[in-house]
Design an enzyme around this catalytic site. Structure first.
Site, PDB file in Angstrom:
ATOM      1  N   ASP A  22       0.856  -1.192   0.000  1.00 55.74           N
ATOM      2  CA  ASP A  22       0.000   0.000   0.000  1.00 55.74           C
ATOM      3  C   ASP A  22       0.890   1.239   0.000  1.00 55.74           C
ATOM      4  O   ASP A  22       1.747   1.389   0.875  1.00 55.74           O
ATOM      5  CB  ASP A  22      -0.875  -0.047   1.269  1.00 55.74           C
ATOM      6  CG  ASP A  22      -1.690   1.220   1.451  1.00 55.74           C
ATOM      7  OD1 ASP A  22      -1.908   1.941   0.457  1.00 55.74           O
ATOM      8  OD2 ASP A  22      -2.123   1.473   2.597  1.00 55.74           O
ATOM      9  N   ASP A  26      -4.309   3.658   2.556  1.00 62.72           N
ATOM     10  CA  ASP A  26      -5.732   3.311   2.721  1.00 62.72           C
ATOM     11  C   ASP A  26      -5.901   1.833   3.110  1.00 62.72           C
ATOM     12  O   ASP A  26      -7.013   1.312   3.129  1.00 62.72           O
ATOM     13  CB  ASP A  26      -6.541   3.628   1.444  1.00 62.72           C
ATOM     14  CG  ASP A  26      -6.067   2.824   0.239  1.00 62.72           C
ATOM     15  OD1 ASP A  26      -5.099   2.039   0.386  1.00 62.72           O
ATOM     16  OD2 ASP A  26      -6.648   2.982  -0.845  1.00 62.72           O
ATOM     17  N   ASP A  30      -1.577  -1.207  -3.912  1.00 64.01           N
ATOM     18  CA  ASP A  30      -1.873  -0.425  -5.123  1.00 64.01           C
ATOM     19  C   ASP A  30      -0.682  -0.432  -6.080  1.00 64.01           C
ATOM     20  O   ASP A  30       0.382  -0.994  -5.764  1.00 64.01           O
ATOM     21  CB  ASP A  30      -2.266   1.014  -4.748  1.00 64.01           C
ATOM     22  CG  ASP A  30      -1.296   1.616  -3.762  1.00 64.01           C
ATOM     23  OD1 ASP A  30      -0.081   1.479  -3.984  1.00 64.01           O
ATOM     24  OD2 ASP A  30      -1.734   2.205  -2.747  1.00 64.01           O
ATOM     25  N   ASP A  99      -4.156 -10.385 -16.064  1.00 63.19           N
ATOM     26  CA  ASP A  99      -5.196 -11.382 -15.892  1.00 63.19           C
ATOM     27  C   ASP A  99      -6.315 -11.051 -16.874  1.00 63.19           C
ATOM     28  O   ASP A  99      -6.762  -9.907 -16.959  1.00 63.19           O
ATOM     29  CB  ASP A  99      -5.729 -11.307 -14.452  1.00 63.19           C
ATOM     30  CG  ASP A  99      -5.934 -12.669 -13.846  1.00 63.19           C
ATOM     31  OD1 ASP A  99      -6.722 -13.444 -14.427  1.00 63.19           O
ATOM     32  OD2 ASP A  99      -5.326 -12.956 -12.800  1.00 63.19           O
ATOM     33  N   ASP A 203      -8.303 -16.441 -17.049  1.00 65.69           N
ATOM     34  CA  ASP A 203      -9.086 -16.913 -15.906  1.00 65.69           C
ATOM     35  C   ASP A 203     -10.136 -17.941 -16.343  1.00 65.69           C
ATOM     36  O   ASP A 203     -10.837 -17.735 -17.335  1.00 65.69           O
ATOM     37  CB  ASP A 203      -9.793 -15.685 -15.294  1.00 65.69           C
ATOM     38  CG  ASP A 203     -10.470 -15.985 -13.973  1.00 65.69           C
ATOM     39  OD1 ASP A 203      -9.769 -16.324 -13.014  1.00 65.69           O
ATOM     40  OD2 ASP A 203     -11.716 -15.875 -13.910  1.00 65.69           O
TER      41      ASP A 203
HETATM   42  C1  NOJ Z   1     -10.229 -18.006 -10.722  1.00 62.48           C
HETATM   43  C2  NOJ Z   1      -9.549 -16.968  -9.911  1.00 62.48           C
HETATM   44  O1  NOJ Z   1      -8.233 -17.376  -9.678  1.00 62.48           O
HETATM   45  C3  NOJ Z   1     -10.358 -16.806  -8.643  1.00 62.48           C
HETATM   46  O2  NOJ Z   1      -9.708 -16.014  -7.699  1.00 62.48           O
HETATM   47  C4  NOJ Z   1     -11.710 -16.251  -9.015  1.00 62.48           C
HETATM   48  O3  NOJ Z   1     -12.534 -16.230  -7.878  1.00 62.48           O
HETATM   49  C5  NOJ Z   1     -12.392 -17.091 -10.086  1.00 62.48           C
HETATM   50  N1  NOJ Z   1     -11.499 -17.499 -11.115  1.00 62.48           N
HETATM   51  C6  NOJ Z   1     -13.513 -16.334 -10.728  1.00 62.48           C
HETATM   52  O4  NOJ Z   1     -13.008 -15.339 -11.572  1.00 62.48           O
END
Ligand code: NOJ
Length: 560
Positions: A22, A26, A30, A99, A203
């Site tokens: 941080d 806060d 970040d 991501d 993801d």
């Molecule tokens: C996988 C991610 O690593 C996790 O943290 C997340 O909750 C789920 N996908 C949904 O996006």
């Protein structure tokens, strides 16, 4: 544009930005916090960072619920900060992997807000809307179960229909069968690639194609939404349409993937993904993440061996022990006693790293793993912040209150907040993470386990990681060599011994999983010339003469 396959030589550091550092007081990590630690990453020697989501989000699932794919979350800073961070990484020779969360959006994303408004809204088909079953139409359209518990369907009053969410109700699933959705994804991928991003961690990518008609399935519907009928088509389209035009990498989070499927996802000629995260090593030690099993080293070794042999020259592995969804590895694999002996903690954190990172594939180290951080100690249910853990506790309270003790115990072992506690930078207040009380409790052991301490201790886990990364870097045997295990140790429940070989050059790894001496015959190292590349004890004799391995001992040897 020539693809250099740089991912095969990458050592990737995962940052969970909320918990990293941080900078503005806060209590939330970040981007400027990350900027302040770029030299730390440079010194560690990693050459890529995977940054968990930093896009605009209402944070139902800490950023895995995105409300604007093209901007930065307010708590994390601005796009300008992000650019400065990216430049800083690149100047240090570190690539950036973002991501890519496109199985679902936030329910606060513009597309969903529109989609909800009426059945004929142009965005309606960006998501899955269905009528309910039963006389009153209030029963969910099918039997699928959410990854966070409960039905995947949420009823919405506005149009009297249900929408699909494989995760929380605030994470509605995108309908990839709609070509417009796929175009949107391609455009946003291009947006970030043009801003200098070097790759994407995709993801829950194995969930993007659902069986048409969304029929009832087995096991809560897993078979209807995992590796669905169009998954390969959609991934190839994304690859041909945009990813192949940049020298970037992709790693797919691939729940439920088998070796055979991983070859389809990652085979170079398939033009889909570069590599995947498999979960069999997790499944060997926990059911569905939430039900821990007794650790089984033999089973875990067999999973490793299967993936090493299975993908050899056919695909590409990802090597990991931790991430933001998994418990800390020393707590999971060695002991979940929070007062574990500090010496054993250090030895075992090093040994686990050696067990995994000399396999073939791209290694990932999760923030804090490099100093041997441990699980958080949850005092009561209020200590859990994770949407998944809270939902499990809510469902248990409602339907099976007698299971509460069991659930709390299970979450203590495998709950996702274990790895999300703030990074321990120093013995100062709040572990040097923040000047104010952080969003999630700091682990009580931060006075002993922190970066400042580790930097000053030549024998620290951190200094061992630096060596490990340096030894691995550019090593062709580790990158391209075959994998085998000496038959006499293949069935050992205590020792993990494996060899990598390329053009008669060998790397041999020996690890003791136990906190006591275990008989071991050093002749497996061969009688020829050898050199110890890495070890977590002082090696006083010729390794070929060893007759036992000490508690959690590990050795990496180069042999001709
Ligand atoms: C996988 C991610 O690593 C996790 O943290 C997340 O909750 C789920 N996908 C949904 O996006």
């Amino acid at each position: 544009m020539v693809k250099t396959n740089w991912f095969k030589d990458a050592f990737i550091y995962q940052i969970y930005p909320r918990s990293f550092k941080d900078s503005n007081g806060d209590g939330i990590g970040d981007i400027r916090g990350i900027i302040s630690k770029l030299d730390y990453l440079g010194d560690l020697g990693v050459n890529a960072v995977w940054l968990s989501p930093c896009y605009k989000s209402p944070n139902d699932d800490n950023g895995y619920d995105i409300s604007d794919y093209r901007d930065i979350m307010d708590e994390f800073g601005t796009l300008e900060d992000w650019k400065e961070m990216t430049d800083g990484l690149h100047k240090r020779g570190i690539k950036l992997i973002m991501d890519l969360v496109v199985n679902h959006t936030s329910d606060e994303h513009k597309w969903f807000r529109e989609s909800k408004k009426s059945k004929d809204n142009p965005y309606r088909d960006y998501y899955f809307w269905r009528k309910g079953r039963g006389k009153d139409g209030k029963k969910p359209p099918n039997n699928w179960i959410s990854r966070f518990g409960g039905s995947v369907w949420k009823y919405d009053e506005t149009t009297g229909e249900f929408y699909l969410h494989l995760f929380s109700p605030k994470q509605p699933d995108l309908n990839w069968d709609n070509p417009k959705v796929r175009e949107e994804v391609r455009d946003l991928v291009k947006y970030w690639l043009d801003l200098g991003v070097d790759g994407f961690r995709c993801d829950v990518i194995t969930y993007i194609s659902k069986v048409p008609g969304l029929p009832n399935g087995k096991l809560g519907g897993d078979d209807m939404f995992t590796h669905g009928p169009n998954i390969h088509k959609y991934l190839r389209e994304l690859n041909d349409g945009i990813l192949s035009k940049y020298d970037c990498m992709t790693v797919g989070e691939a729940a439920g993937v088998t070796v055979e499927q991983a070859i389809l996802y990652t085979g170079a000629e398939r033009r889909e993904l570069d590599t995947v995260f498999q979960f069999e090593q997790v499944a060997a030690n926990a059911f569905f993440q939430v039900v821990p099993r007794k650790i089984n080293y033999l089973k875990t070794k067999r999973v490793f061996a299967k993936w090493q042999r299975g993908l050899y020259q056919k695909g590409w592995n990802s090597l990991y022990l931790e991430n933001h969804d998994q418990p800390r590895c020393v707590s999971r694999y060695i002991t979940d006693n929070p007062d574990m002996d500090n010496n054993f903690r250090k030895l075992s954190a090093k040994m686990l790293a050696v067990a995994v990172y000399f396999q073939q594939g791209t290694p990932y180290v999760y923030q804090g793993q490099e100093i041997g951080m441990t699980n958080l100690k949850f005092r009561d249910e209020n200590d859990h912040s994770d949407v998944m853990s809270k939902n499990i506790l809510r469902l248990v309270k409602k339907y099976a209150p007698f299971l509460k003790g069991y659930a709390m115990n299970a979450l203590q072992k495998v709950g996702r907040d274990n790895a999300r506690s703030p990074m321990q930078w120093s013995a100062d207040k709040n572990a040097g993470f923040s000047d104010v009380e952080p969003w999630l409790r700091v682990n009580g052991n931060y006075k002993e386990i922190n970066v400042a301490e580790a930097l000053s201790d030549p024998d620290s886990v951190l200094n061992f990681f630096k060596k490990l990364i340096a030894v691995r870097k550019g090593n062709e045997v580790v990158r391209d060599g075959t994998y085998s295990e000496p038959p006499r140790y293949e069935n050992s429940r205590d020792l993990y011994v494996y060899e990598r070989e390329l053009n008669s050059k060998k790397i041999i790894v020996a690890c003791n999983f136990r906190g006591k001496n275990i008989d071991f015959d050093g002749s497996v190292f061969g009688s020829g010339e050898s050199e110890v590349l890495l070890s977590n004890y002082k090696i006083e004799k010729n390794p070929a003469e060893l007759r036992s391995l000490r508690p959690f001992e590990c050795l990496v040897l180069r042999a001709e």
